[in-house]
Design an enzyme around this catalytic site. Sequence first.
Site, PDB file in Angstrom:
ATOM      1  N   GLU A  68      -1.833  -4.711  -0.413  1.00 45.78           N
ATOM      2  CA  GLU A  68      -1.623  -6.096  -0.793  1.00 45.78           C
ATOM      3  C   GLU A  68      -2.000  -7.056   0.344  1.00 45.78           C
ATOM      4  O   GLU A  68      -2.602  -8.087   0.114  1.00 45.78           O
ATOM      5  CB  GLU A  68      -0.144  -6.293  -1.183  1.00 45.78           C
ATOM      6  N   ASP A  69      -1.648  -6.728   1.563  1.00 47.38           N
ATOM      7  CA  ASP A  69      -1.755  -7.699   2.655  1.00 47.38           C
ATOM      8  C   ASP A  69      -2.938  -7.505   3.588  1.00 47.38           C
ATOM      9  O   ASP A  69      -3.253  -8.393   4.372  1.00 47.38           O
ATOM     10  CB  ASP A  69      -0.468  -7.683   3.501  1.00 47.38           C
TER      11      ASP A  69
END
Length: 566
Positions: A68-69
């Site tokens: 996600e990051d």
Amino acid sequence: MTVKERAKKEPQGLVGRAFAFAREAHKGQERRSGEPYFNHPLAAAETLNDWHLDDATVAAALLHDTVEDTGVPLEKIEKEFGAEVAFLVDGVTKLGRIKYRGAEDKAENLRKMVLAISEDLRVVLIKLSDRLHNMQTLDALPAAKQKRVALETDEIYAPLAYRLGMHDLSGELQDLAFPYLHPEEYRWLLGAAKEQYEARREYLEKMKPRVKKLLEERGIAPLAIEVRAKRYASLYKKLLKRDMDLGRIYDLVAMRIIVRDVAECYAALGVIHEEWPPVPRRIKDYIAMPKPNGYRSLHTTVIGPDAMTIEFQIRTKAMHDEDEHGIAAHWLYEERRKGVRAPSGPRLAKELEWVQQLKRWQERFTDGGGSPEEFLESMKVDFFKDRIFAVTPHGDVVDLPVGSTPIDFAYHVHSAIGDSASGAKVNGAITPLDRRLKSGDVVEIITQKGKKPSEDWLRFVATSLARDHIRSVLRGKGAFSRVAKMPTHAEITIGVDPHLGLIENISGTIARQGIGIASFHTDAGGDGHFRFYRIEVSVAARSKLDKLSLRLRKIKGVKSVKYRLA
Ligand code: MN
């Protein structure tokens, strides 16, 4: 060993490689607080490591924010760490996308969460450890976000942890959310209670060595003595019921004694009561009578030195682990049994009933046009309440309503196991079949071939599934016993070398088979000894006679067994 130490010791192991990969992926990233981002996944992984989860779960926790990051594709995770780790990371990534507050456009993510948790409970555990660290570092976030995350924690994750039997984690999450959700009450509580908290804590810390010495003098070596402050969130709830009177809260700070076994629990209680007088009606035996949520401990409040009250909580290590870790305690025990880390579990939650329920709701809200708010509302109520999670010896989780017994458990595993259940072990100990199970119990059903359900079970089973099965088998048996109203008569002839007690032995054996004795004759042999017993019996089925013959032949002194149908 911490995750950090494990990574250092075994850099080529799964955990070591995930450690290095995640640190590299998050390089240069910072959290809002200014600390390196990697601290966060590491903290989550350390929590799971403390809970003794398997390597795949610890590795997935290290990697949980990389997709996600940092834009690492999931395929890369799969290639480097295998399908299992990738699956767990993917589940957590999906859970991370849901935002409580139920705006219409988030509904799709909610559904993803539902699907993700339906596959593996370990995804939920990673999410909980992730959430724990986020709550611990929540003050770095902007106020609006703090409130949203705190609300979501208080209403979704803390109750979820509670349902999984992770009472300590649940309380901690609520405590961390409390100042953000009720800032005024929190300030009031700090002002009113902080001094008392501090004074109590200091007092008990001073008492600790004395209690230790006292127990040791009496041959009890406590595994640990802890001073535990009551959590603000639960203190606040209790105060609401006690007219906000702090003087009426006895367990503001309590002393917790952890010993080896139940006998030591009671022995320790005795030692304490001999030293300090107990306050009447404050002795609670939650070992003999566990709380409905399964909590077990001995509680007592005594008048200590300087006329101060002290609450003691006495429990075994196993009770302690169960209370703190709930369903995660399963991994603790698994590890202890095998002396190694538990292997990666099967997809634990696959069969969970509440997950099926969630799926049905999801369908209903997708097709029926219900709003996401309604969906979350229904989930909050039914999802987390009144369910317990028991575990098979293989690590499969069985989802049951509160009040369920080993018989309910057996029928939920398989109807044939329910039908032939003859006994149960809970956490390794033989237990009555009507015992109420609690979350995290490891339940083993002992079956006996040909065994039939007992009518008695209907008295205590909690699920309709079990009740329906038992009834239908009994009905079948009912029809069978109507036939049996016209029993088969038979005469059994037993050749014997008689000795004292042989007749009792034989008639007892017949009775235990559920066979009625109509008459018993003894025929004298030529030398004055009885050589033959002739026994008239009535039985429901001829097969019973074959079985009985076998049993009789095993009796010492029995030489031959013959029967003929009348
Ligand atoms: Mn995270």
